[in-house]
Write an enzyme that holds these catalytic residues in place. Sequence first.
Site, PDB file in Angstrom:
ATOM      1  N   SER A 265     -48.620-107.774   7.636  1.00  0.00           N
ATOM      2  CA  SER A 265     -48.245-107.944   6.059  1.00  0.00           C
ATOM      3  C   SER A 265     -49.383-107.391   5.126  1.00  0.00           C
ATOM      4  CB  SER A 265     -47.686-109.457   5.972  1.00  0.00           C
ATOM      5  OG  SER A 265     -48.484-110.278   6.128  1.00  0.00           O
ATOM      6  N   GLY A 266     -49.671-106.592   5.448  1.00  0.00           N
ATOM      7  CA  GLY A 266     -50.615-105.755   4.212  1.00  0.00           C
ATOM      8  C   GLY A 266     -49.416-104.794   3.689  1.00  0.00           C
TER       9      GLY A 266
ATOM     10  N   ALA B 157     -58.648-104.220  -1.269  1.00  0.00           N
ATOM     11  CA  ALA B 157     -58.902-103.081  -2.170  1.00  0.00           C
ATOM     12  C   ALA B 157     -59.459-103.136  -3.425  1.00  0.00           C
ATOM     13  CB  ALA B 157     -57.447-102.013  -1.694  1.00  0.00           C
ATOM     14  N   GLN B 158     -60.352-102.368  -3.661  1.00  0.00           N
ATOM     15  CA  GLN B 158     -60.877-102.415  -4.964  1.00  0.00           C
ATOM     16  C   GLN B 158     -60.575-101.275  -5.938  1.00  0.00           C
ATOM     17  OE1 GLN B 158     -65.015-102.758  -4.453  1.00  0.00           O
ATOM     18  NE2 GLN B 158     -65.027-104.916  -3.766  1.00  0.00           N
ATOM     19  N   GLY B 159     -61.090-100.031  -5.448  1.00  0.00           N
ATOM     20  CA  GLY B 159     -61.189 -98.989  -6.401  1.00  0.00           C
ATOM     21  C   GLY B 159     -59.763 -98.410  -7.134  1.00  0.00           C
TER      22      GLY B 159
ATOM     23  N   GLU C 267     -62.811 -90.199  -8.787  1.00  0.00           N
ATOM     24  CA  GLU C 267     -63.591 -90.400  -7.684  1.00  0.00           C
ATOM     25  C   GLU C 267     -64.292 -89.226  -7.106  1.00  0.00           C
ATOM     26  OE1 GLU C 267     -61.481 -93.450  -5.076  1.00  0.00           O
ATOM     27  OE2 GLU C 267     -62.335 -94.932  -6.203  1.00  0.00           O
TER      28      GLU C 267
ATOM     29  N   ARG D 171     -68.178 -89.601   0.898  1.00  0.00           N
ATOM     30  CA  ARG D 171     -68.690 -91.044   1.669  1.00  0.00           C
ATOM     31  C   ARG D 171     -69.641 -90.646   2.987  1.00  0.00           C
ATOM     32  NH1 ARG D 171     -63.467 -94.803   1.361  1.00  0.00           N
ATOM     33  NH2 ARG D 171     -63.977 -95.456  -0.647  1.00  0.00           N
TER      34      ARG D 171
ATOM     35  N   GLU E 169     -52.800 -98.372   8.313  1.00  0.00           N
ATOM     36  CA  GLU E 169     -54.259 -97.878   8.975  1.00  0.00           C
ATOM     37  C   GLU E 169     -54.100 -97.827  10.732  1.00  0.00           C
ATOM     38  OE1 GLU E 169     -57.719 -99.809   7.065  1.00  0.00           O
ATOM     39  OE2 GLU E 169     -58.916 -99.105   8.676  1.00  0.00           O
TER      40      GLU E 169
ATOM     41  N   SER F 235     -55.459 -94.340   1.032  1.00  0.00           N
ATOM     42  CA  SER F 235     -55.020 -95.166   2.024  1.00  0.00           C
ATOM     43  C   SER F 235     -53.816 -96.346   1.514  1.00  0.00           C
ATOM     44  CB  SER F 235     -55.882 -95.874   2.900  1.00  0.00           C
ATOM     45  OG  SER F 235     -57.030 -96.106   2.282  1.00  0.00           O
TER      46      SER F 235
HETATM   47  C1  FAD Z   1     -62.973-104.031   1.186  1.00  0.00           C
HETATM   48  C2  FAD Z   1     -61.936-102.634   1.274  1.00  0.00           C
HETATM   49  C3  FAD Z   1     -61.602-101.927   0.217  1.00  0.00           C
HETATM   50  C4  FAD Z   1     -60.905-100.921   0.221  1.00  0.00           C
HETATM   51  N1  FAD Z   1     -60.566-100.218  -0.818  1.00  0.00           N
HETATM   52  C5  FAD Z   1     -59.600 -99.341  -0.837  1.00  0.00           C
HETATM   53  C6  FAD Z   1     -59.220 -98.923  -2.232  1.00  0.00           C
HETATM   54  O1  FAD Z   1     -59.658 -98.912  -3.200  1.00  0.00           O
HETATM   55  N2  FAD Z   1     -58.166 -97.776  -2.127  1.00  0.00           N
HETATM   56  C7  FAD Z   1     -57.564 -97.757  -0.883  1.00  0.00           C
HETATM   57  O2  FAD Z   1     -56.701 -96.748  -1.049  1.00  0.00           O
HETATM   58  N3  FAD Z   1     -58.041 -98.129   0.107  1.00  0.00           N
HETATM   59  C8  FAD Z   1     -58.991 -99.114   0.292  1.00  0.00           C
HETATM   60  N4  FAD Z   1     -59.138 -99.726   1.365  1.00  0.00           N
HETATM   61  C9  FAD Z   1     -58.716 -99.291   2.832  1.00  0.00           C
HETATM   62  C10 FAD Z   1     -57.254 -99.835   2.651  1.00  0.00           C
HETATM   63  O3  FAD Z   1     -57.316-101.288   1.783  1.00  0.00           O
HETATM   64  C11 FAD Z   1     -56.588-100.177   3.949  1.00  0.00           C
HETATM   65  O4  FAD Z   1     -56.797 -98.732   4.584  1.00  0.00           O
HETATM   66  C12 FAD Z   1     -54.784-100.544   3.782  1.00  0.00           C
HETATM   67  O5  FAD Z   1     -54.758-101.525   2.853  1.00  0.00           O
HETATM   68  C13 FAD Z   1     -54.622-100.989   5.229  1.00  0.00           C
HETATM   69  O6  FAD Z   1     -53.280-101.407   4.856  1.00  0.00           O
HETATM   70  P1  FAD Z   1     -52.305-101.951   6.393  1.00  0.00           P
HETATM   71  O7  FAD Z   1     -51.119-102.340   5.818  1.00  0.00           O
HETATM   72  O8  FAD Z   1     -52.457-101.032   7.211  1.00  0.00           O
HETATM   73  O9  FAD Z   1     -53.310-103.181   6.967  1.00  0.00           O
HETATM   74  P2  FAD Z   1     -53.743-104.486   6.267  1.00  0.00           P
HETATM   75  O10 FAD Z   1     -53.806-104.678   4.781  1.00  0.00           O
HETATM   76  O11 FAD Z   1     -55.246-104.814   6.926  1.00  0.00           O
HETATM   77  O12 FAD Z   1     -52.917-105.447   6.942  1.00  0.00           O
HETATM   78  C14 FAD Z   1     -52.822-105.698   8.342  1.00  0.00           C
HETATM   79  C15 FAD Z   1     -52.004-107.052   8.685  1.00  0.00           C
HETATM   80  O13 FAD Z   1     -51.875-107.006  10.040  1.00  0.00           O
HETATM   81  C16 FAD Z   1     -52.057-108.301  10.520  1.00  0.00           C
HETATM   82  N5  FAD Z   1     -52.390-108.435  11.906  1.00  0.00           N
HETATM   83  C17 FAD Z   1     -53.316-107.853  12.479  1.00  0.00           C
HETATM   84  N6  FAD Z   1     -53.343-108.015  13.926  1.00  0.00           N
HETATM   85  C18 FAD Z   1     -52.120-108.686  14.036  1.00  0.00           C
HETATM   86  C19 FAD Z   1     -51.619-109.450  15.408  1.00  0.00           C
HETATM   87  N7  FAD Z   1     -52.324-109.182  16.621  1.00  0.00           N
HETATM   88  N8  FAD Z   1     -50.622-110.231  15.200  1.00  0.00           N
HETATM   89  C20 FAD Z   1     -50.051-110.313  13.922  1.00  0.00           C
HETATM   90  N9  FAD Z   1     -50.649-110.146  12.771  1.00  0.00           N
HETATM   91  C21 FAD Z   1     -51.728-109.071  12.704  1.00  0.00           C
HETATM   92  C22 FAD Z   1     -53.157-109.019   9.641  1.00  0.00           C
HETATM   93  O14 FAD Z   1     -53.166-110.210   9.458  1.00  0.00           O
HETATM   94  C23 FAD Z   1     -52.411-108.188   8.225  1.00  0.00           C
HETATM   95  O15 FAD Z   1     -51.511-108.878   7.644  1.00  0.00           O
HETATM   96  C24 FAD Z   1     -60.089-100.682   1.343  1.00  0.00           C
HETATM   97  C25 FAD Z   1     -60.588-101.446   2.711  1.00  0.00           C
HETATM   98  C26 FAD Z   1     -61.213-102.409   2.416  1.00  0.00           C
HETATM   99  C27 FAD Z   1     -61.597-103.261   3.743  1.00  0.00           C
END
Ligand code: FAD
Length: 538
Positions: A21-22, A54-56, A121, A283, A368, A384
């Site tokens: 739930s990202g 996520a910050q930027g 950026e 980067r 991701e 992302s």
């Molecule tokens: C510190 C930081 C700063 C960043 N800043 C930026 C930015 O400014 N701009 C930008 O574009 N990107 C940024 N990124 C990258 C970006 O935030 C991520 O690539 C993006 O948010 C990923 O989203 P997602 O929904 O794929 O995964 P996530 O947001 O990581 O969500 C993953 C979810 O899956 C769940 N999960 C994982 N494994 C399991 C499992 N086995 N069973 C059940 N649930 C599970 C987790 O609990 C979570 O809810 C940043 C990343 C970080 C770490």
Amino acid sequence: MTSLSIDDVPMEFTDYLVIGSGIAGLRAAIELAPYGRVLIVNKGNPPESASEYAQGGIAVVLEPPDSIEAHRSDTLLAGKGLGRPDAVEILVKEGPGRVEELIRWGARFDREHGHYILAKEAAHSHARILRARGDATGTEIMRALLDKARALRSVEWLVRHFTADLIVAENRCMGAVLLSDSNGLRAIGAKAVILATGGAGQVYLRTTNPPVATGDGIAMAYRAGGIVEDMEFVQFHPTALAVADAPAFLLTEALRGEGAILRNHRGEAFMKRYDPAAELATRDVVSRAIWQEMQSEKVPHVFLDVSHLNPDFVRERFPTITRTCLRYGLDITKALIPVSPSAHFIIGGARTSVDGATSIPGLFAAGEVACNGIHGANRLASNSLLEGLVFGARAGRAAAAASSSGIENSKFLTALARIQPPLSSGSSSIPDPPGSALAQLKEAMWNWAGIVRDQDSLTKALKLLKTWEPYTTAPVDSKSGGEFRNLVTVALLIVRAALCRENSIGVHYRSDDPRPGGPSENRHVAFRWPDRTEGYLS
Ligand SMILES: Cc1cc2nc3c(=O)[nH]c(=O)nc-3n(C[C@H](O)[C@H](O)[C@H](O)COP(=O)(O)OP(=O)(O)OC[C@H]3O[C@@H](n4cnc5c(N)ncnc54)[C@H](O)[C@@H]3O)c2cc1C
């Protein structure tokens, strides 16, 4: 690792199962809501995710002189020829609509004099980064998406449930097996499953990623027989806080955009020696330069200096960073900030189409965890979050369209029986890994398969990882056991892919062949288990 049997596993059914739930999982769930019951599973507590931190900001084209064409071209240029043009086209064209929709759902981005503030950026040709509350963009986006998803009646939640494995039979994904402290094992059947489990930064000693980023989705897709691609491409963020006992908290590159300077231990501003763009180089260039300085001075970090900037501006523009550093005794308006690179983003993952379809029917992936080709060999900063919105929505739509009927109980049972190895230790006599194994794995990946690698270092990493390879198919009965199994799987995929690609390109830097090019230049490294086909796909 103890014994469990499928007879003990309660079964439930939903229409759509969203794992994670990202930003990607929430956006997919919202899209699926009109089509049936949607179950969102999270192994922690929402909003814990990379998205939250996520910050930027989020890259999006809002007004001239910026253009879709410029964003497309910047993204492909960053990808060094390995980006998929059709996927990039979709990202930049559908991005503005997805962001406007998010604003309608309540997300509040920073404004000045009635206009959105757009930052520039590194490697972006225009100012196109929207941000919220200075440096808390992810938190604000997650707030808006969580509010929206929680208001939808057809969306249900299962938190603190670790997804251990996917259920696949007759060449179709039919659900997943979940593990929780309170309820033990349970199997969920679904017409379609969306993997949105995020990244795998925890495979490295230093990472900006939250503890949940253990590559579970990539490993699960691989164990289920899906194609995993581009795993050699791991992006390291140049500047994460490097203070003893503090996490590798990210210091956004917007700091360098506003004038922060990188200094070595002699106080020298060294970046000009590495690239004419100095602090604003991409980067991968900045990370390697810092790594080089750390190696030559034999020190664990360099410094980021914002002490010459107006303190009020710094506090107002970067409130989260200012607050967090103060917690570790650092007033960034006065003191140099110790920083070192940290694993930040995994470009590779479960290979998908532009609609999020993986190579397994019924299984979709977004965010991701997925590899749809938009990043090529290097991710353009702030793309992302946009990826999560655009491809989360597309995966949701495609999952709804592809799944017209429910699954039969009998087929589900057959499928469940086939994944018995992860549930039952009948065939396994593998002892639990030693307590130090995880630390050893992270250290090996950091030293031997990190920012700079070569044949020798990767071979050393592979040798060590192979001692744990039996765990990649061993039964698990705990979240920590499952995460270790997944981290070993992902580490092996990264190392094997990095050995396969013998020249350097994008974020994959081989010191034994730093020249870009070579026969693999325009091809992708892909793997499929169990035959572990490895090699290049054009
Ligand atoms: C510190 C930081 C700063 C960043 N800043 C930026 C930015 O400014 N701009 C930008 O574009 N990107 C940024 N990124 C990258 C970006 O935030 C991520 O690539 C993006 O948010 C990923 O989203 P997602 O929904 O794929 O995964 P996530 O947001 O990581 O969500 C993953 C979810 O899956 C769940 N999960 C994982 N494994 C399991 C499992 N086995 N069973 C059940 N649930 C599970 C987790 O609990 C979570 O809810 C940043 C990343 C970080 C770490």
